[in-house]
Design an enzyme around this catalytic site. Sequence first.
Site, PDB file in Angstrom:
ATOM      1  N   ASP A 254     -36.235  73.319 112.103  1.00 13.13           N
ATOM      2  CA  ASP A 254     -35.623  74.547 111.613  1.00 13.13           C
ATOM      3  C   ASP A 254     -34.889  74.304 110.299  1.00 13.13           C
ATOM      4  O   ASP A 254     -34.545  73.164 109.955  1.00 13.13           O
ATOM      5  CB  ASP A 254     -34.632  75.092 112.638  1.00 13.13           C
ATOM      6  CG  ASP A 254     -35.325  75.729 113.832  1.00 13.13           C
ATOM      7  OD1 ASP A 254     -36.532  75.996 113.731  1.00 13.13           O
ATOM      8  OD2 ASP A 254     -34.655  75.947 114.860  1.00 13.13           O
ATOM      9  N   LYS A 276     -36.522  79.675 110.382  1.00 13.37           N
ATOM     10  CA  LYS A 276     -35.646  80.116 111.464  1.00 13.37           C
ATOM     11  C   LYS A 276     -34.177  80.045 111.057  1.00 13.37           C
ATOM     12  O   LYS A 276     -33.336  79.543 111.770  1.00 13.37           O
ATOM     13  CB  LYS A 276     -35.886  79.301 112.731  1.00 13.37           C
ATOM     14  CG  LYS A 276     -37.302  79.399 113.269  1.00 13.37           C
ATOM     15  CD  LYS A 276     -37.661  80.824 113.620  1.00 13.37           C
ATOM     16  CE  LYS A 276     -36.867  81.358 114.784  1.00 13.37           C
ATOM     17  NZ  LYS A 276     -37.163  82.775 115.058  1.00 13.37           N
ATOM     18  N   MET A 389     -22.812  81.816 114.569  1.00 12.73           N
ATOM     19  CA  MET A 389     -23.155  82.663 113.424  1.00 12.73           C
ATOM     20  C   MET A 389     -22.023  83.662 113.178  1.00 12.73           C
ATOM     21  O   MET A 389     -22.222  84.868 112.999  1.00 12.73           O
ATOM     22  CB  MET A 389     -24.490  83.380 113.654  1.00 12.73           C
ATOM     23  CG  MET A 389     -25.663  82.418 113.789  1.00 12.73           C
ATOM     24  SD  MET A 389     -27.168  83.185 114.403  1.00 12.73           S
ATOM     25  CE  MET A 389     -26.850  83.201 116.184  1.00 12.73           C
TER      26      MET A 389
END
Length: 481
Positions: A254, A276, A389
């Site tokens: 990723d 990703k 996130m």
Amino acid sequence: MPNRDDQLSAFPAFFRVEDRDVVVVGNGDEALAKVRLLLNTRARIALVADAPEAALTNLVIQNNIRHVARAFEPAHLDGATLVFAATGDAAADRAIVDAARDRKIPANAVDQPDYCDFYTPAIVNRAPVAVAIGTEGAGPVLSQMIRAQVDQLLSPSLGPLARLADLYRGAVEHVLPRGATRRVFWRRFFSGTVADAVNAGQIADAEREASRLLKTMETIEGHVWLVGAGPGSEDLLTLRAQRAMMEADAIVYDALVPAEVVAMGRRDAERFSVGKRKGCHSKSQDEINDLLVELGRAGKRVVRLKSGDPLVYGRAAEEMQALRTAGISYEIVPGITSAFAAAADFELPLTLRGVASSLIFTTGHDLTGDILPDWASLAISGATIAVYMGRTVAASVAERLMQAGLPAETTVAVIENASRRDKRLLHGVLGELPGLEARDDLGGPVMVIIGDAVAGANFTHSEPLAARLPAVAERLAVSGV
């Protein structure tokens, strides 16, 4: 691109010196040390010394070394493969190196690293296996200390085992297909019953075990490891993850996995970047699933490298289902999830006796709907919340939690690039959190940790969120949110 401080100024290599001339020039201890070092090889050693000290003379006689009993002349270097200038006189050594360079011969001036074409390493000798340790001339004592440690780690039987492997190399190349099957054979050869027999000094038994292993080796099927790469720092990769990466024919990674971690895989492994990352998905999840299946069906040993832990927001369930449906074997290699790394950077207790006994992982996106999720009530009762996130959902998380009753004064910790050298720590309270979304100085992955237990963190190396309170946070504060 690698950090310049992490790059070598000298490329490690081994010179072929068997039956080739290597010249040492000098009369004293410096020349004695180089001759002793060269006696570990099959080089034809020539000593140029007009007045060698007694210890050097004895070594020359005992080992039948060619001795040129004259003062140095450039012609003494003709035909040499390597030259060591070891007179103990800096100017004389530089002149010898210049003469060697005129003849396009690599040369080494003892104790003058800036005047060397190559450096002399500290050597751990298990011929034909050799481990060479170099410091580019900066720390010879350090290289000797490392050599002593490595010497203790390597079995004395390593050399005989390598020589036995060389005898079987042709048969292995003839019988076994290139790729994973051969690598698995050699891994079993060097770590199983063959190695045990050699270590016990039973060479005949070792040969029988090697022949049996070769006859019974089956073709290796494709296999996938779903590997947690950890939060970013390469030294937080687990030993099991490292072993899988060294076995892999292909590494599928990723965007959040740092290049330093990807580089820890086998040098000749295929590498597939699948993106990703928010805003730059180079492949859809279905395409990633198809790639893993395609590689597995081709008999490849594949590492699917995911940031953090593959089972925490890693979409591993979809990849496992695709592999199960295709009949391809796989296994999970856990990694350190970012919440744990972030807490470690802040010296922050995620659970604290009498304060917080529950821990919640969330991306915060489930707080954007009309219905408040069940875990929000746990937050009100004291659970610690780790928001992945976190920068893009900071405002909605803070707003919904305060509306649900969590005090605006609840402590929060914000960590960018957890565990990495470029990490950044910020602290504040829940009421200040909405301003995080407007901060354009946070470009890396951000973890937000919220809860009463956060107050126990070490804020010595963090900066206050309020130091840069953007306009959006000010507006929320004015509105009473």
